[in-house]
Enzyme design. Sequence first.
Site, PDB file in Angstrom:
ATOM      1  N   ALA A 140     -20.719 -14.967   1.409  1.00 46.46           N
ATOM      2  CA  ALA A 140     -20.656 -16.088   2.359  1.00 46.46           C
ATOM      3  C   ALA A 140     -19.944 -17.307   1.804  1.00 46.46           C
ATOM      4  O   ALA A 140     -20.447 -18.426   1.868  1.00 46.46           O
ATOM      5  CB  ALA A 140     -22.063 -16.458   2.810  1.00 46.46           C
ATOM      6  N   SER A 170     -11.235  -4.232   7.450  1.00 46.30           N
ATOM      7  CA  SER A 170      -9.882  -4.740   7.215  1.00 46.30           C
ATOM      8  C   SER A 170      -8.965  -3.718   7.864  1.00 46.30           C
ATOM      9  O   SER A 170      -9.356  -2.543   8.022  1.00 46.30           O
ATOM     10  CB  SER A 170      -9.599  -4.800   5.711  1.00 46.30           C
ATOM     11  N   TYR A 183      -8.437  -0.158  -2.241  1.00 43.82           N
ATOM     12  CA  TYR A 183      -8.991  -1.005  -1.162  1.00 43.82           C
ATOM     13  C   TYR A 183      -9.071  -0.219   0.148  1.00 43.82           C
ATOM     14  O   TYR A 183     -10.075  -0.246   0.853  1.00 43.82           O
ATOM     15  CB  TYR A 183      -8.110  -2.249  -1.007  1.00 43.82           C
ATOM     16  N   ALA A 215      -9.157   3.029   0.572  1.00 43.71           N
ATOM     17  CA  ALA A 215     -10.167   4.087   0.484  1.00 43.71           C
ATOM     18  C   ALA A 215     -11.565   3.490   0.657  1.00 43.71           C
ATOM     19  O   ALA A 215     -12.425   4.060   1.340  1.00 43.71           O
ATOM     20  CB  ALA A 215     -10.047   4.800  -0.869  1.00 43.71           C
ATOM     21  N   ALA A 216     -11.790   2.331   0.057  1.00 43.76           N
ATOM     22  CA  ALA A 216     -13.119   1.702   0.124  1.00 43.76           C
ATOM     23  C   ALA A 216     -13.445   1.255   1.542  1.00 43.76           C
ATOM     24  O   ALA A 216     -14.554   1.467   2.044  1.00 43.76           O
ATOM     25  CB  ALA A 216     -13.169   0.514  -0.838  1.00 43.76           C
ATOM     26  N   LYS A 217     -12.474   0.623   2.212  1.00 39.94           N
ATOM     27  CA  LYS A 217     -12.742   0.113   3.570  1.00 39.94           C
ATOM     28  C   LYS A 217     -12.823   1.264   4.574  1.00 39.94           C
ATOM     29  O   LYS A 217     -13.602   1.217   5.519  1.00 39.94           O
ATOM     30  CB  LYS A 217     -11.662  -0.891   3.980  1.00 39.94           C
TER      31      LYS A 217
HETATM   32  N1  LIG Z   1      -8.870 -12.631   3.637  1.00 39.03           N
HETATM   33  C1  LIG Z   1      -8.250 -11.701   4.323  1.00 39.03           C
HETATM   34  O1  LIG Z   1      -7.040 -11.799   4.622  1.00 39.03           O
HETATM   35  C2  LIG Z   1      -9.038 -10.483   4.783  1.00 39.03           C
HETATM   36  C3  LIG Z   1      -8.379  -9.573   5.630  1.00 39.03           C
HETATM   37  C4  LIG Z   1      -9.084  -8.456   6.066  1.00 39.03           C
HETATM   38  C5  LIG Z   1     -10.389  -8.263   5.656  1.00 39.03           C
HETATM   39  N2  LIG Z   1     -10.994  -9.156   4.826  1.00 39.03           N
HETATM   40  C6  LIG Z   1     -12.375  -8.888   4.403  1.00 39.03           C
HETATM   41  O2  LIG Z   1     -13.209  -9.955   4.837  1.00 39.03           O
HETATM   42  C7  LIG Z   1     -14.244 -10.179   3.881  1.00 39.03           C
HETATM   43  C8  LIG Z   1     -14.289 -11.652   3.477  1.00 39.03           C
HETATM   44  O3  LIG Z   1     -12.985 -12.112   3.178  1.00 39.03           O
HETATM   45  P1  LIG Z   1     -12.705 -13.630   2.750  1.00 39.03           P
HETATM   46  O4  LIG Z   1     -11.257 -13.878   2.908  1.00 39.03           O
HETATM   47  O5  LIG Z   1     -13.686 -14.558   3.383  1.00 39.03           O
HETATM   48  O6  LIG Z   1     -13.001 -13.498   1.205  1.00 39.03           O
HETATM   49  P2  LIG Z   1     -13.477 -14.608   0.158  1.00 39.03           P
HETATM   50  O7  LIG Z   1     -13.057 -14.094  -1.179  1.00 39.03           O
HETATM   51  O8  LIG Z   1     -13.040 -15.974   0.574  1.00 39.03           O
HETATM   52  O9  LIG Z   1     -15.069 -14.542   0.299  1.00 39.03           O
HETATM   53  C9  LIG Z   1     -15.800 -13.407  -0.105  1.00 39.03           C
HETATM   54  C10 LIG Z   1     -17.167 -13.882  -0.546  1.00 39.03           C
HETATM   55  O10 LIG Z   1     -17.956 -12.719  -0.849  1.00 39.03           O
HETATM   56  C11 LIG Z   1     -18.582 -12.921  -2.091  1.00 39.03           C
HETATM   57  N3  LIG Z   1     -18.823 -11.620  -2.717  1.00 39.03           N
HETATM   58  C12 LIG Z   1     -17.891 -10.781  -3.242  1.00 39.03           C
HETATM   59  N4  LIG Z   1     -18.502  -9.682  -3.722  1.00 39.03           N
HETATM   60  C13 LIG Z   1     -19.825  -9.840  -3.505  1.00 39.03           C
HETATM   61  C14 LIG Z   1     -20.954  -9.055  -3.793  1.00 39.03           C
HETATM   62  N5  LIG Z   1     -20.857  -7.882  -4.421  1.00 39.03           N
HETATM   63  N6  LIG Z   1     -22.172  -9.512  -3.401  1.00 39.03           N
HETATM   64  C15 LIG Z   1     -22.300 -10.695  -2.777  1.00 39.03           C
HETATM   65  N7  LIG Z   1     -21.267 -11.494  -2.503  1.00 39.03           N
HETATM   66  C16 LIG Z   1     -20.047 -11.067  -2.844  1.00 39.03           C
HETATM   67  C17 LIG Z   1     -17.628 -13.796  -2.896  1.00 39.03           C
HETATM   68  O11 LIG Z   1     -18.286 -14.529  -3.932  1.00 39.03           O
HETATM   69  C18 LIG Z   1     -17.092 -14.738  -1.800  1.00 39.03           C
HETATM   70  O12 LIG Z   1     -17.876 -15.898  -1.645  1.00 39.03           O
HETATM   71  C19 LIG Z   1     -13.994  -9.199   2.732  1.00 39.03           C
HETATM   72  O13 LIG Z   1     -14.804  -8.056   2.916  1.00 39.03           O
HETATM   73  C20 LIG Z   1     -12.526  -8.845   2.901  1.00 39.03           C
HETATM   74  O14 LIG Z   1     -12.237  -7.552   2.387  1.00 39.03           O
HETATM   75  C21 LIG Z   1     -10.334 -10.267   4.401  1.00 39.03           C
END
Ligand SMILES: NC(=O)c1ccc[n+]([C@@H]2O[C@H](COP(=O)([O-])OP(=O)(O)OC[C@H]3O[C@@H](n4cnc5c(N)ncnc54)[C@H](O)[C@@H]3O)[C@@H](O)[C@H]2O)c1
Length: 304
Positions: free
Chosen positions: A14, A142, A155, A157-159
Site C-alpha cells: 500500500a 498486469s 514477471y 510467469a508470476a502474474k
Molecule cells: N506501476 C505500474 O506501471 C504497474 C503496471 C501494471 C501492474 N502493476 C502492479 O500493481 C501493483 C502495485 O504497483 P505500484 O506501481 O503501486 O507499485 P509500488 O512499487 O509503487 O508499490 C508497491 C507497494 O507494495 C509493497 N510491497 C512489495 N512487496 C510486498 C510484499 N511482499 N508484502 C507487502 N508489501 C509489499 C511495496 O513496499 C510498495 O509500497 C503491483 O502488483 C504491480 O505489479 C503496476
Amino acid sequence: MDRLKDKVAIVFGAGPNIGGTIAHFLAREGARVCVMDISQEAANETVQFLRDRGLEGFALTGNGRSDEDVKNAVEQTVARYGRLDIAVNMAGRVHWSHVLDMKLDDWHDSVASFPTAGLITTQHCARAMMKTGGGSIIHILSTAAHFGEADGAAYCAAKAALLSFARSSALDLAHLNIRVNTVTPCSMEHQLWSTMKDEMFDPNWKQPERTGFYSRQEYLDQMPLRRFPKASDIAWATVFLASDESSCMTGADLAVDGGLRHKYPTWSPGKHYPLDVRDYARSIQLTRYGEPQGPLTDHLGEPV
Ligand SMILES: NC(=O)c1ccc[n+]([C@@H]2O[C@H](COP(=O)([O-])OP(=O)(O)OC[C@H]3O[C@@H](n4cnc5c(N)ncnc54)[C@H](O)[C@@H]3O)[C@@H](O)[C@H]2O)c1
C-alpha cells in the site's frame, strides 16, 4: 460515498501509488482499512494520509508472502473491527532479465512472489470472511499476466500464475459467497514518468538495441484511449469489485488499460490519431493517493 459502509478491508502492499490510492478510495466509501506493507514507512504514511482526511485505518508492517505476517494481519483486523469483507493483494517482487541471463534465484524469487502472496492472503482472508457470510478478494495483475514481455519472463510467469490462481480459487470459494476477481492495469501513468525514458526527459537517452525497452511516444502510440491509467482508475475498479454492486461477479478480470489489451496487436492507434507525448505530458497531473501531486517536470526540474 458509502458504497462500502460497514465493510472492513485489508490492502496488502500500500505505497502512495496503486495500493495507497485503493486504500484511500475504499476508506472514502466507508470501509475501515488495515494497510499492510513490507515497508513500515509506506504503511504508516498511507494510514496518516487516511487519518488526515478523517478516514479510518491502521498500519501494519508485514510481508504478503509470509504466512505468519498475513495471519497476524487478519487476526489484528478482526480483533479491531470485528470482521473482514474485502482483501486487495498486489504484493510481490519483479526481476527483469533476458531469459538467457536469468538467474535461478531471481526466477524463484519472482515466480514465487505474486502467486504465493495470492495463496497466503486468500487462505487467511477467506477463513475470516466465511465466518461473516462471505467477502470479496481482489488481486492486482498486469498486462504481463496476459502477454509475453521481452526481459519480463519472470514477471509475466508470476502474474499469469496469479491470474490462473485467482480464477481457480474463485471456483473453490464460490459456495462460501467469497468472490475472487482481478484488475489488470497496463503501464501506469506514474510508472511512465518515473521510470520510463525518452529524449524529452533525458536528452542523452538513446533507445537501446535490446528489445523490451521503448520510448514513451512508442507506448502512447499503442493506446486506443490515448492515455495511461492513473492509480485512481485502478482504485475505482477495485471499489466496484469490493462492493455489492458486483455481487454476481467472480473469476472475472477487469482490464483498466486504455483499451490496450483489446486492440488488434499490429494496429497502432497513434499512427491514425497521433498525439505527441509532450502534449500528453502537459495535459496530465501526477497523483499520490489519487490526489494531484503537481505538474510534471523534465530532467532539469522545469515544468514540461
Ligand atoms: N506501476 C505500474 O506501471 C504497474 C503496471 C501494471 C501492474 N502493476 C502492479 O500493481 C501493483 C502495485 O504497483 P505500484 O506501481 O503501486 O507499485 P509500488 O512499487 O509503487 O508499490 C508497491 C507497494 O507494495 C509493497 N510491497 C512489495 N512487496 C510486498 C510484499 N511482499 N508484502 C507487502 N508489501 C509489499 C511495496 O513496499 C510498495 O509500497 C503491483 O502488483 C504491480 O505489479 C503496476
